[in-house]
Write a protein that holds these residues in place. Sequence first.
Motif, PDB file in Angstrom:
ATOM      1  N   ASN A  67      -4.845   9.817   0.351  1.00 39.94           N
ATOM      2  CA  ASN A  67      -5.201   9.313  -0.966  1.00 39.94           C
ATOM      3  C   ASN A  67      -4.397   8.047  -1.208  1.00 39.94           C
ATOM      4  O   ASN A  67      -3.172   8.086  -1.239  1.00 39.94           O
ATOM      5  N   VAL A  68      -5.108   6.931  -1.385  1.00 41.08           N
ATOM      6  CA  VAL A  68      -4.446   5.649  -1.613  1.00 41.08           C
ATOM      7  C   VAL A  68      -4.088   5.534  -3.087  1.00 41.08           C
ATOM      8  O   VAL A  68      -4.916   5.775  -3.965  1.00 41.08           O
ATOM      9  N   LEU A  69      -2.852   5.144  -3.347  1.00 41.45           N
ATOM     10  CA  LEU A  69      -2.383   4.950  -4.714  1.00 41.45           C
ATOM     11  C   LEU A  69      -2.978   3.661  -5.265  1.00 41.45           C
ATOM     12  O   LEU A  69      -2.823   2.599  -4.673  1.00 41.45           O
ATOM     13  N   LEU A  70      -3.686   3.776  -6.389  1.00 39.44           N
ATOM     14  CA  LEU A  70      -4.257   2.589  -7.028  1.00 39.44           C
ATOM     15  C   LEU A  70      -3.282   1.992  -8.040  1.00 39.44           C
ATOM     16  O   LEU A  70      -3.100   0.778  -8.098  1.00 39.44           O
ATOM     17  N   SER A  71      -2.681   2.839  -8.857  1.00 36.29           N
ATOM     18  CA  SER A  71      -1.680   2.370  -9.803  1.00 36.29           C
ATOM     19  C   SER A  71      -0.761   3.532 -10.141  1.00 36.29           C
ATOM     20  O   SER A  71      -1.140   4.696 -10.020  1.00 36.29           O
ATOM     21  N   GLU A  72       0.430   3.177 -10.556  1.00 33.51           N
ATOM     22  CA  GLU A  72       1.411   4.200 -10.930  1.00 33.51           C
ATOM     23  C   GLU A  72       1.762   3.968 -12.389  1.00 33.51           C
ATOM     24  O   GLU A  72       2.366   2.967 -12.737  1.00 33.51           O
ATOM     25  N   GLU A  73       1.351   4.891 -13.223  1.00 36.75           N
ATOM     26  CA  GLU A  73       1.523   4.731 -14.658  1.00 36.75           C
ATOM     27  C   GLU A  73       2.889   5.173 -15.149  1.00 36.75           C
ATOM     28  O   GLU A  73       3.392   4.674 -16.134  1.00 36.75           O
ATOM     29  N   VAL A 131       0.844  -1.197   0.000  1.00 33.78           N
ATOM     30  CA  VAL A 131       0.000   0.000   0.000  1.00 33.78           C
ATOM     31  C   VAL A 131       0.878   1.245   0.000  1.00 33.78           C
ATOM     32  O   VAL A 131       1.828   1.344   0.770  1.00 33.78           O
ATOM     33  N   THR A 132       0.550   2.175  -0.895  1.00 36.97           N
ATOM     34  CA  THR A 132       1.187   3.491  -0.898  1.00 36.97           C
ATOM     35  C   THR A 132       0.083   4.524  -0.731  1.00 36.97           C
ATOM     36  O   THR A 132      -0.935   4.465  -1.423  1.00 36.97           O
ATOM     37  N   VAL A 133       0.303   5.450   0.188  1.00 36.13           N
ATOM     38  CA  VAL A 133      -0.693   6.476   0.479  1.00 36.13           C
ATOM     39  C   VAL A 133      -0.020   7.840   0.438  1.00 36.13           C
ATOM     40  O   VAL A 133       1.081   8.015   0.960  1.00 36.13           O
ATOM     41  N   PHE A 134      -0.679   8.787  -0.205  1.00 34.87           N
ATOM     42  CA  PHE A 134      -0.219  10.169  -0.194  1.00 34.87           C
ATOM     43  C   PHE A 134      -1.027  10.900   0.865  1.00 34.87           C
ATOM     44  O   PHE A 134      -2.262  10.844   0.861  1.00 34.87           O
ATOM     45  N   LEU A 135      -0.341  11.567   1.764  1.00 29.28           N
ATOM     46  CA  LEU A 135      -1.013  12.317   2.818  1.00 29.28           C
ATOM     47  C   LEU A 135      -0.808  13.807   2.598  1.00 29.28           C
ATOM     48  O   LEU A 135       0.315  14.247   2.343  1.00 29.28           O
ATOM     49  N   GLY A 136      -1.891  14.555   2.713  1.00 25.79           N
ATOM     50  CA  GLY A 136      -1.803  16.004   2.767  1.00 25.79           C
ATOM     51  C   GLY A 136      -1.923  16.382   4.228  1.00 25.79           C
ATOM     52  O   GLY A 136      -2.883  15.976   4.886  1.00 25.79           O
ATOM     53  N   ILE A 137      -0.965  17.127   4.750  1.00 27.01           N
ATOM     54  CA  ILE A 137      -0.976  17.484   6.167  1.00 27.01           C
ATOM     55  C   ILE A 137      -0.974  18.995   6.319  1.00 27.01           C
ATOM     56  O   ILE A 137      -0.112  19.689   5.767  1.00 27.01           O
ATOM     57  N   LYS A 138      -1.957  19.459   7.054  1.00 26.68           N
ATOM     58  CA  LYS A 138      -2.052  20.879   7.404  1.00 26.68           C
ATOM     59  C   LYS A 138      -1.645  20.998   8.861  1.00 26.68           C
ATOM     60  O   LYS A 138      -2.209  20.320   9.718  1.00 26.68           O
ATOM     61  N   LEU A 139      -0.629  21.794   9.136  1.00 18.09           N
ATOM     62  CA  LEU A 139      -0.214  21.974  10.524  1.00 18.09           C
ATOM     63  C   LEU A 139      -1.263  22.791  11.270  1.00 18.09           C
ATOM     64  O   LEU A 139      -1.849  23.729  10.719  1.00 18.09           O
ATOM     65  N   ALA A 140      -1.508  22.423  12.516  1.00 20.43           N
ATOM     66  CA  ALA A 140      -2.549  23.079  13.312  1.00 20.43           C
ATOM     67  C   ALA A 140      -2.141  24.485  13.697  1.00 20.43           C
ATOM     68  O   ALA A 140      -2.928  25.418  13.579  1.00 20.43           O
ATOM     69  N   THR A 141      -0.926  24.629  14.155  1.00 19.62           N
ATOM     70  CA  THR A 141      -0.468  25.936  14.619  1.00 19.62           C
ATOM     71  C   THR A 141       0.966  26.158  14.159  1.00 19.62           C
ATOM     72  O   THR A 141       1.895  25.629  14.762  1.00 19.62           O
TER      73      THR A 141
END
Length: 150
Positions: free
Chosen positions: A138-144, A65-75
Amino acid sequence: MTLDDIDRALLRAVAADADQSTTQLGQKLGLSQPATWRRLRRLQDAGVIAGRRLMLDAQKVGFGVTVFLGIKLATKGRVSLEDFERAVSGIAEVQSVEHVLGLYDYRLRVVARDLADFERVLRRRIMTLPGVGNVEANVLLSEERLAGPL
């Protein structure tokens, strides 16, 4: 440093296959082995060639499993960006950390054995990092297309 046409051709050839010997590279470019070696050395010394990496197939080494994470810092004021970057860089499953402009402050590429393993990494390692606020996965389904030469 100014790159000439031979330097660019050499960089393309090495980017396509970094395992080639200087003899093989020289034959492709019409250079002698010593001339090819000197050019490669000059490009390395100037930092144009920043290093070489071995690319592994994540699936074949147990990371399904490969997942892309978007992270917004709280402060942003309380926790410095450097503190977050230093902490997240210590997590082995995090393959890349990108400071981005937009909805999120950071984009991470995370690998895990399966979704249960990813959930463990997310809950126990990533969500406990200093300053983490909103997280989108966002889970990676395939890498083209894999990253290639510039």
